[in-house]
Design a protein around this motif. Structure first.
Motif, PDB file in Angstrom:
ATOM      1  N   LEU A 106      -5.323   4.162   0.855  1.00 28.78           N
ATOM      2  CA  LEU A 106      -5.246   2.792   1.363  1.00 28.78           C
ATOM      3  C   LEU A 106      -6.004   1.816   0.480  1.00 28.78           C
ATOM      4  O   LEU A 106      -6.108   0.640   0.806  1.00 28.78           O
ATOM      5  CB  LEU A 106      -5.794   2.727   2.793  1.00 28.78           C
ATOM      6  CG  LEU A 106      -4.975   3.444   3.863  1.00 28.78           C
ATOM      7  CD1 LEU A 106      -5.665   3.354   5.214  1.00 28.78           C
ATOM      8  CD2 LEU A 106      -3.564   2.868   3.949  1.00 28.78           C
ATOM      9  N   ARG A 148       0.849  -1.193   0.000  1.00 29.97           N
ATOM     10  CA  ARG A 148       0.000   0.000   0.000  1.00 29.97           C
ATOM     11  C   ARG A 148       0.886   1.245   0.000  1.00 29.97           C
ATOM     12  O   ARG A 148       2.081   1.163   0.254  1.00 29.97           O
ATOM     13  CB  ARG A 148      -0.900   0.000   1.238  1.00 29.97           C
ATOM     14  CG  ARG A 148      -1.745  -1.261   1.389  1.00 29.97           C
ATOM     15  CD  ARG A 148      -2.086  -1.528   2.827  1.00 29.97           C
ATOM     16  NE  ARG A 148      -0.888  -1.743   3.644  1.00 29.97           N
ATOM     17  CZ  ARG A 148      -0.912  -1.929   4.950  1.00 29.97           C
ATOM     18  NH1 ARG A 148      -2.049  -1.930   5.606  1.00 29.97           N
ATOM     19  NH2 ARG A 148       0.216  -2.119   5.616  1.00 29.97           N
ATOM     20  N   ARG A 151      -3.720  -1.712  -3.821  1.00 27.26           N
ATOM     21  CA  ARG A 151      -2.719  -2.646  -3.314  1.00 27.26           C
ATOM     22  C   ARG A 151      -2.129  -3.395  -4.491  1.00 27.26           C
ATOM     23  O   ARG A 151      -2.854  -3.804  -5.390  1.00 27.26           O
ATOM     24  CB  ARG A 151      -3.329  -3.643  -2.321  1.00 27.26           C
ATOM     25  CG  ARG A 151      -3.877  -2.986  -1.052  1.00 27.26           C
ATOM     26  CD  ARG A 151      -4.704  -3.971  -0.229  1.00 27.26           C
ATOM     27  NE  ARG A 151      -5.280  -3.333   0.941  1.00 27.26           N
ATOM     28  CZ  ARG A 151      -4.916  -3.590   2.198  1.00 27.26           C
ATOM     29  NH1 ARG A 151      -3.975  -4.481   2.431  1.00 27.26           N
ATOM     30  NH2 ARG A 151      -5.483  -2.960   3.203  1.00 27.26           N
TER      31      ARG A 151
END
Length: 267
Positions: free
Chosen positions: A243, A209, A246
């Protein structure tokens, strides 16, 4: 204008005091909640984040905070200034007293990796201080990084984001690509070691992340090395400072070496 280096060093002092206050594994590893990043928040994670957030709030800046435990939070009126922080990168090491974990803090004037203007990583084990400045190079303990470049031939490959199963699945594919493997436990620090030429490449076998890499990637890129989030949409520099996204990661001295790693990891 905020002196972000002085700010980062003050955060290091505060976290060091928290580590002294919580010296043992028993005190550090108790789980208190699930963090916004999806991982368990332990006592030491929470304590480190609280002191960093308190210092940010005391600055009175308008910014967007992106943090391991709290997620995305507006400071003041929010705005384009982004502060991306992982107060304890390598928290498993920190909880167990293994001296290889770090504070990772990045400052950006926008919402993508290309917007990162300042990166700071402090190794709580060695005491080393790594700093990157956009267009201004990469620095270790106040000295510019001018070490020999990592080799095109990968002698030492650092695996991060690892479990036994992940290593067992991917290590065989590295035969013929890398001569030796290291597993050290802090992605931010591992990327710094690449920037210093101490390792020749880094792979993260777990989707990374922005908080894991925002600071250290600046050092890698300022050294002219290649880094890819090869499961993300778009180029590396467009990766969002949030966030949500990924992706597994590969980094090496040259684009060709990086491409070989990506190919092996995707096989």
């Amino acid at each position: 204008m905020t002196d972000w280096l002085a700010f980062s060093r003050a955060c290091v002092a505060d976290i060091t005091a928290e580590l002294a206050r919580l010296p043992t594994r028993t005190e550090r590893e108790r789980v208190v909640r699930l963090g916004e990043g999806g991982d368990e928040t332990t006592v030491i994670d929470e304590a480190a984040e609280q002191v960093v957030v308190a210092r940010l709030e005391a600055l009175g800046v308008d910014a967007t905070l992106v943090s391991e435990e709290l997620g995305v939070r507006m400071l003041g009126a929010g705005g384009p200034l982004h502060v991306v922080v992982d107060p304890i990168d390598g928290s498993v090491n920190a909880k167990r007293g293994i001296p290889f974990f770090s504070l990772s803090l990045a400052i950006a004037d926008g919402a993508t990796m290309d917007d990162v203007v300042f990166g700071f990583v402090h190794d709580f084990g060695s005491g080393e201080e790594w700093v990157g400045r956009r267009g201004g190079g990469a620095w270790l303990d106040g000295r510019p990084l001018v070490a020999p470049d990592p080799g095109e031939t990968i002698e030492i490959l650092d695996f991060e984001g690892t479990t036994t199963a992940a290593i067992a699945a991917r290590a065989p594919a590295m035969e013929g690509i890398a001569r030796r493997l290291r597993v050290m436990g802090s992605l931010a620090l591992s990327l710094c070691h690449l920037a210093a030429g101490r390792v020749d490449a880094v792979c993260c076998l777990k989707p990374a992340r922005s908080i894991d890499i925002a600071a250290a990637q600046l050092l890698v890129r300022e050294r002219g090395y290649a880094i890819e989030l090869f499961e993300a949409d778009g180029p590396f520099g467009a990766a969002p400072l949030d966030l949500g996204q990924r992706s597994r990661l590969a980094a090496a001295a040259t684009p060709d070496a990086c491409a070989r790693l990506v190919e092996a990891l995707q096989a």
